[in-house]
Design a protein around this motif. Structure first.
Motif, PDB file in Angstrom:
ATOM      1  N   PRO A   6       0.813  -1.223   0.000  1.00 23.47           N
ATOM      2  CA  PRO A   6       0.000   0.000   0.000  1.00 23.47           C
ATOM      3  C   PRO A   6       0.844   1.269   0.000  1.00 23.47           C
ATOM      4  O   PRO A   6       2.040   1.255   0.314  1.00 23.47           O
ATOM      5  CB  PRO A   6      -0.804  -0.129   1.304  1.00 23.47           C
ATOM      6  CG  PRO A   6       0.095  -0.916   2.209  1.00 23.47           C
ATOM      7  CD  PRO A   6       0.786  -1.914   1.306  1.00 23.47           C
ATOM      8  N   LEU A   7       0.177   2.376  -0.333  1.00 23.22           N
ATOM      9  CA  LEU A   7       0.830   3.677  -0.399  1.00 23.22           C
ATOM     10  C   LEU A   7       0.380   4.545   0.767  1.00 23.22           C
ATOM     11  O   LEU A   7      -0.685   4.333   1.353  1.00 23.22           O
ATOM     12  CB  LEU A   7       0.475   4.377  -1.714  1.00 23.22           C
ATOM     13  CG  LEU A   7       0.642   3.560  -2.996  1.00 23.22           C
ATOM     14  CD1 LEU A   7       0.285   4.410  -4.208  1.00 23.22           C
ATOM     15  CD2 LEU A   7       2.055   3.020  -3.110  1.00 23.22           C
ATOM     16  N   GLN A   8       1.180   5.559   1.065  1.00 19.53           N
ATOM     17  CA  GLN A   8       0.740   6.554   2.040  1.00 19.53           C
ATOM     18  C   GLN A   8      -0.396   7.349   1.412  1.00 19.53           C
ATOM     19  O   GLN A   8      -0.262   7.868   0.297  1.00 19.53           O
ATOM     20  CB  GLN A   8       1.889   7.497   2.403  1.00 19.53           C
ATOM     21  CG  GLN A   8       1.501   8.516   3.461  1.00 19.53           C
ATOM     22  CD  GLN A   8       2.570   9.571   3.652  1.00 19.53           C
ATOM     23  OE1 GLN A   8       2.846  10.355   2.753  1.00 19.53           O
ATOM     24  NE2 GLN A   8       3.180   9.586   4.835  1.00 19.53           N
ATOM     25  N   ARG A   9      -1.509   7.462   2.124  1.00 21.42           N
ATOM     26  CA  ARG A   9      -2.677   8.133   1.570  1.00 21.42           C
ATOM     27  C   ARG A   9      -2.593   9.641   1.840  1.00 21.42           C
ATOM     28  O   ARG A   9      -3.254  10.174   2.731  1.00 21.42           O
ATOM     29  CB  ARG A   9      -3.948   7.519   2.157  1.00 21.42           C
ATOM     30  CG  ARG A   9      -4.118   6.044   1.809  1.00 21.42           C
ATOM     31  CD  ARG A   9      -5.504   5.530   2.132  1.00 21.42           C
ATOM     32  NE  ARG A   9      -5.794   5.580   3.554  1.00 21.42           N
ATOM     33  CZ  ARG A   9      -5.594   4.584   4.408  1.00 21.42           C
ATOM     34  NH1 ARG A   9      -5.066   3.435   3.962  1.00 21.42           N
ATOM     35  NH2 ARG A   9      -5.902   4.708   5.673  1.00 21.42           N
ATOM     36  N   SER A  10      -1.787  10.300   1.036  1.00 19.71           N
ATOM     37  CA  SER A  10      -1.568  11.737   1.173  1.00 19.71           C
ATOM     38  C   SER A  10      -1.811  12.419  -0.166  1.00 19.71           C
ATOM     39  O   SER A  10      -1.774  11.771  -1.221  1.00 19.71           O
ATOM     40  CB  SER A  10      -0.142  12.030   1.646  1.00 19.71           C
ATOM     41  OG  SER A  10       0.789  11.663   0.634  1.00 19.71           O
ATOM     42  N   GLN A  11      -2.022  13.735  -0.136  1.00 19.68           N
ATOM     43  CA  GLN A  11      -2.211  14.462  -1.377  1.00 19.68           C
ATOM     44  C   GLN A  11      -0.938  14.452  -2.214  1.00 19.68           C
ATOM     45  O   GLN A  11      -1.003  14.418  -3.444  1.00 19.68           O
ATOM     46  CB  GLN A  11      -2.640  15.909  -1.098  1.00 19.68           C
ATOM     47  CG  GLN A  11      -3.002  16.698  -2.352  1.00 19.68           C
ATOM     48  CD  GLN A  11      -4.132  16.065  -3.156  1.00 19.68           C
ATOM     49  OE1 GLN A  11      -5.154  15.660  -2.589  1.00 19.68           O
ATOM     50  NE2 GLN A  11      -3.959  15.944  -4.469  1.00 19.68           N
ATOM     51  N   ALA A  12       0.200  14.468  -1.562  1.00 25.55           N
ATOM     52  CA  ALA A  12       1.465  14.410  -2.301  1.00 25.55           C
ATOM     53  C   ALA A  12       1.563  13.109  -3.090  1.00 25.55           C
ATOM     54  O   ALA A  12       2.020  13.100  -4.244  1.00 25.55           O
ATOM     55  CB  ALA A  12       2.643  14.537  -1.336  1.00 25.55           C
ATOM     56  N   THR A  13       1.130  11.997  -2.483  1.00 26.00           N
ATOM     57  CA  THR A  13       1.128  10.710  -3.189  1.00 26.00           C
ATOM     58  C   THR A  13       0.139  10.737  -4.340  1.00 26.00           C
ATOM     59  O   THR A  13       0.431  10.226  -5.432  1.00 26.00           O
ATOM     60  CB  THR A  13       0.792   9.567  -2.227  1.00 26.00           C
ATOM     61  OG1 THR A  13       1.688   9.576  -1.128  1.00 26.00           O
ATOM     62  CG2 THR A  13       0.889   8.229  -2.933  1.00 26.00           C
ATOM     63  N   VAL A  14      -1.039  11.305  -4.112  1.00 29.51           N
ATOM     64  CA  VAL A  14      -2.026  11.429  -5.186  1.00 29.51           C
ATOM     65  C   VAL A  14      -1.418  12.120  -6.390  1.00 29.51           C
ATOM     66  O   VAL A  14      -1.500  11.634  -7.530  1.00 29.51           O
ATOM     67  CB  VAL A  14      -3.270  12.211  -4.703  1.00 29.51           C
ATOM     68  CG1 VAL A  14      -4.175  12.552  -5.888  1.00 29.51           C
ATOM     69  CG2 VAL A  14      -4.048  11.410  -3.669  1.00 29.51           C
ATOM     70  N   ASP A  15      -0.799  13.274  -6.169  1.00 31.48           N
ATOM     71  CA  ASP A  15      -0.226  14.055  -7.266  1.00 31.48           C
ATOM     72  C   ASP A  15       0.877  13.289  -7.981  1.00 31.48           C
ATOM     73  O   ASP A  15       0.938  13.285  -9.227  1.00 31.48           O
ATOM     74  CB  ASP A  15       0.325  15.385  -6.730  1.00 31.48           C
ATOM     75  CG  ASP A  15      -0.763  16.280  -6.147  1.00 31.48           C
ATOM     76  OD1 ASP A  15      -1.945  16.087  -6.489  1.00 31.48           O
ATOM     77  OD2 ASP A  15      -0.412  17.165  -5.341  1.00 31.48           O
ATOM     78  N   PHE A  16       1.735  12.631  -7.210  1.00 32.19           N
ATOM     79  CA  PHE A  16       2.870  11.911  -7.786  1.00 32.19           C
ATOM     80  C   PHE A  16       2.404  10.723  -8.628  1.00 32.19           C
ATOM     81  O   PHE A  16       2.820  10.553  -9.786  1.00 32.19           O
ATOM     82  CB  PHE A  16       3.787  11.436  -6.658  1.00 32.19           C
ATOM     83  CG  PHE A  16       5.004  10.696  -7.127  1.00 32.19           C
ATOM     84  CD1 PHE A  16       6.140  11.375  -7.528  1.00 32.19           C
ATOM     85  CD2 PHE A  16       5.013   9.302  -7.179  1.00 32.19           C
ATOM     86  CE1 PHE A  16       7.277  10.681  -7.961  1.00 32.19           C
ATOM     87  CE2 PHE A  16       6.129   8.610  -7.613  1.00 32.19           C
ATOM     88  CZ  PHE A  16       7.266   9.310  -8.005  1.00 32.19           C
ATOM     89  N   VAL A  17       1.506   9.915  -8.050  1.00 34.68           N
ATOM     90  CA  VAL A  17       1.056   8.713  -8.749  1.00 34.68           C
ATOM     91  C   VAL A  17       0.202   9.070  -9.958  1.00 34.68           C
ATOM     92  O   VAL A  17       0.291   8.409 -11.007  1.00 34.68           O
ATOM     93  CB  VAL A  17       0.288   7.796  -7.779  1.00 34.68           C
ATOM     94  CG1 VAL A  17      -0.349   6.631  -8.524  1.00 34.68           C
ATOM     95  CG2 VAL A  17       1.211   7.277  -6.686  1.00 34.68           C
ATOM     96  N   ALA A  18      -0.607  10.111  -9.855  1.00 33.54           N
ATOM     97  CA  ALA A  18      -1.465  10.512 -10.976  1.00 33.54           C
ATOM     98  C   ALA A  18      -0.636  10.865 -12.201  1.00 33.54           C
ATOM     99  O   ALA A  18      -1.009  10.542 -13.333  1.00 33.54           O
ATOM    100  CB  ALA A  18      -2.352  11.683 -10.571  1.00 33.54           C
TER     101      ALA A  18
END
Length: 285
Positions: free
Chosen positions: A119-131
């Protein structure tokens, strides 16, 4: 440029089976029992497909491709390897796939392969990076991309949102579709005390394209997504609810261990198809 995602333009495939080389001949002999097949793309890369796979399968039924090694969440890699994406694109064209799916997970860090979907850290930074990585993948392969929710057995510290919100933010930021794995959802909700119906309700229907169904088992009070058992009734009930509320285009039965006879798999496919067809009738009524 990545084409804008539009679920309405994707084909209605029906109910299919995840292709397994262990029963390749049986699947080919009973090909008319499946609306389509899903192939793990790395299986093609490994050179273990039957020699006549493309002749016997492609063109007879639709085929979708599923990836397990892109490691979208590897934070030490800002892009997916272009060589890998070139191989995927070539295979997708050979299979005539309408879409390609991958997991919202990481499998490696600093070139060390964990051999698991983590799993990933559920953060906005992760959202932006993975997107951004998903957008790069979709542009590279040239067909719509779906992202699958994984089963996880621990939470990464520093979460800023729950899993459903994280998943939704990623697929909307990436402008991609969702492959909703119902058994993974069930496992996570059971193991972490979440409400599976509320989880499904929170997902955008215009992003849910495909559903995966599989079985699991409880081991020392933890429900494990084994892909080695028949689909249980609780997962079937959640599947029926997701079909009524999200109108998926395709459903895949996965079985990777303790594979039963082809007749038993077909019987399970028929039970799944009955639920799927009933839900479609309810939607159009």
């Amino acid at each position: 440029m990545q084409p804008k995602f539009d679920k309405a333009r994707l084909p209605m495939l029906g109910v299919g089976l995840s292709f397994r080389t262990e029963i390749a001949q049986e699947i080919v002999e009973q090909i008319d029992s499946f609306d389509f097949l899903e192939l793990i793309v790395e299986t093609a890369f490994a050179g273990i497909l039957p020699d006549d796979f493309y002749e016997q399968v492609v063109g007879r039924v639709p085929v979708t491709a599923h990836g397990v090694s892109a490691s979208l969440g590897s934070l030490d890699e800002a892009r997916i390897d272009d060589g890998h994406l070139e191989r995927v694109k070539a295979e997708l064209a050979r299979l005539r796939c309408p879409w390609f799916s991958e997991h919202l997970a990481f499998t490696k860090a600093q070139q060390v392969d964990a051999g698991q979907l983590l799993p990933l850290q559920r953060s906005q930074a992760t959202v932006d990076f993975v997107a951004q990585k998903i957008r790069h993948m979709a542009e590279a392969v040239g067909i719509p991309v779906l992202i699958e929710n994984i089963a996880y057995y621990f939470n990464i510290p520093g979460a800023e949102m729950d899993e459903a919100e994280f998943l939704t933010r990623v697929i909307e930021a990436a402008d991609c579709g969702l492959l909703l794995d119902i058994n993974n959802l069930y496992a996570n909700c059971l193991n972490h005390g979440l409400d599976p119906m509320a989880f499904i309700d929170s997902l955008p229907a215009d992003r849910v394209v495909e559903i995966h169904l599989a079985g699991g088992e409880e081991i020392e009070d933890v429900y494990i997504d084994t892909h080695g058992h028949a689909v249980n009734q609780a997962v079937f009930d959640l599947f029926a609810y997701a079909c009524r509320t999200k109108a998926p285009k395709a459903v895949v039965l996965e079985r990777e261990k303790n594979i039963p006879s082809i007749d038993e798999l077909i019987e399970e496919i028929q039970a799944i198809k009955s639920v799927w067809q009933q839900s479609r009738m309810a939607i159009t009524a």
